[in-house]
Design an enzyme around this catalytic site. Sequence first.
Site: not given
Lengths: 637, 248
Positions: A42, A44, A330, A401, A425, A435
């Site tokens: 990904g 990273a 959120r 999420h 992550e 986050r």
Amino acid sequence: MTLDAKIPAGPMAEKWDRHKFDMKLVNPANKRKFTIIVVGTGLAGASAAASLGELGYNVLSFCIQDSPRRAHSIAAQGGINAAKNYQNDGDSIYRLFYDTVKGGDYRSREANVHRLAQVSVNIIDQCVAQGVPFAREYGGLLDNRSFGGAQVSRTFYARGQTGQQLLLGAYQSLMRQVHEKSVKMFARREMLDLVLVDGKARGIIVRNLVTGEIEKYAADAVCLATGGYGTVYYLSTNAVNSNVTAAWRAHKRGALFANPCFTQIHPTCIPVSGDHQSKLTLMSESLRNDGRVWVPKKQGDTRSPEQIPEEERDYYLERKYPSFGNLVPRDVASRNAKQACDDGRGVGESGLAVYLDFKDAIKRIGQDVIKEKYGNLFQMYEKITDENPYEKPMRIYPAIHYTMGGLWVDYNLMSTVPGLHVLGEANFSDHGANRLGASALMQGLADGYFVIPYTIGHYLASTPLPKVTTDHDAFKEAADNVQQRINALLAVKGGRGIREIHRELGRIMWDDVGMARTEESLTRALSRIPKLREEFWHDVSVPGSPDNLNQSLEYAGRVADYLEFAELLALDALERRESCGGHFREESQTPEGEALRDDEHYSYVAAWEFQGVGTRPTLHKEALVFDEVHPTQRSYK
Amino acid sequence: MRLNLKIWRQAGPNAAGRLVDYVADSVSTDMSFLEMLDVVNEDLTKKGEESIAFDSDCREGICGTCSLVINGIPHGPDRGTTVCQLHMRRFKDGETVTIEPWRARAFPVLKDLIVDRSAFDRIIAAGGYVSVNCGGAQDGNAIPISKDIADAAMDSAQCIGCGACVAACKNASAHLFMSAKISQLALLPQGQVERQRRVLSMIEQADAEGFGSCSNEGECEAVCPKEIPISNIALMTREYVKAVLAAK
């Protein structure tokens, strides 16, 4: 074990620069003598593998997908933050640092966050140089937008596909290194164990997902960039193959797992339509700018929304939070939706949804304007639900999420296992208990492009690393361990589907370890999870053989790990008897029902040490010190 | 709703494959096509039978992993849609649905509906990038790019690398895939330095992988889930001709 975060001395703004100078370097001619394993491709992982390859290291890169370009970073929509202050609106490195620490509800490590804000500006430059087609203004300069309630416009974006474009940039750099032969790419490989020699991470065991072969790879250091654990909830916005396996198996080999209970829930997802559902689709939060959230006042009201008169509707966010209304953060929006549904006032067939109504906005500014602003989202909603949101209010529900918790790392991104580094992550370090929007992409690329290339060099240069090959006994032991687990999964031959058990685990997690957690619900989860795990090992059915492509076997292995990991998540949630960020303990709230932190007792990172499946792990605490940003209580009334 | 499925089963790369009949009953119209297959697979699993292997990951149309030919059309009947975004309400009760893998020499079948698309990675490795190492980049705003150019580059950059274009093409050509990347980088100032090298090496690699040539049928454009137009291929051809001439 004492946790040493290895935070450099000196003023906050100078820590990283000083540290870069203090760290040892590997001579350019010697770099190719070091082999580094990078697991995951990904943002990273791909950026790390590419950058380390560019430096001249010998890199082995692994991913479970058929191509490194498919990692789940690709699905990120919104954007990437950077403290460029191109908009002249008062942004700065310090402000991004401040916002991130505060947004994380004071549960992140200040020094790491400051470094993140510092390198954020370099990320944008690097991505532009790669040819990432960021949105531009007419004058040709980069465009920005404000995102996730930030008071400055610092978010860079590429339409609604920012993650995709950033990942393709990193992927292309990675493929360039593959072409240059500094990186060897191993796709369709799943890491199933970490190999330790003399207490240091010296290799991994993977299963070749095409041939089923168990393969061994040796290295001088290992980087895990294997993402988060959102699919422990079964339904999430994550990709269906996202999993905790690599991180969990590293945990079992000694890497501490930090703050697993910090999970983030996104309030505006398309609700579940039935048992068959495999994932949840997220819609941009920006919808709440014009949509009004409501449920019927009456319980069990099954009338269709247009038949419910205005006075029988409860616009609960506007009622409870008059100043923020539908734009509360959120976690607040999510918890209130759950509460309405728990009251029996949820809508839709399942009763697990609330309305997001654009009727008034359409009346106010017209359908054309709404279409211009949200056309693609409305279209996506209609495709999935077969309902026209211009005529009928949308039904939305929160979904898991992102996961802020992860393997514990020090300032150098090294875990408690020497040589094992954790990026993106998969680590815990930068987002605290919550986050901020557009910060996940920033962290993934910061770790891969700008942090690990420096810190891993320091490790390699300052650590005696005698040559190790895969003939070492430790590799045999780990490979046998992997083989035994595979054999055990295939040997159960029960009657229950893997998906069915995963779904059941997800339900336990969602109901008892979800948006609102209590002593009672968490204790219940801690008794239900081991039972389900036992059932899995007695009654799961994993057809097929170990020696070819077997998706049931892959899936069963991941669910088996989740059945162990889930217990740790629930335990961490139980032991953290405070509310903070995405972790809401009903016992710890203000009289107004807001999350109430307990800084006196819980201002620490909870890092857990594995002691065996079913045995209580040992808790180690890293105290959090806030020199710069002083903790305050959030309020959105 | 009940569907009759004819699904390609193939035990391995060298095994012979065949279409096998399955019945999917109690299909809900809200299901996605892949969720319908999940349910079929779960029933097989419970019976101890091997599940039908198929690729998927993000299930929101962006990762490019899913790759099924449904009734002869890559990604199925909806335009501009990946299989994972296709819903069962698109089908009728009692319908027979044939499901096959991508078929192309350069995409060998690994098992059932899963193919090996690593040829695409090798095409990108041959030149689908700007050769800049991390570290030395100038300020992002130092290269102004007109909005029109940036938008056009973004249009091409949307390619998800799924390979439907190859599966739809009678020549199994990778031109749409390649041209999307070549166009993106040819449009942007960052891509100029390697412009000619890039197009030559990517096309050379595609030939070596066994992808065919383009005969302008436009099937690729019709099935592309991101609706990338074949005008990209025209641009790539121009780039190629210019590069060949310049090399001489």
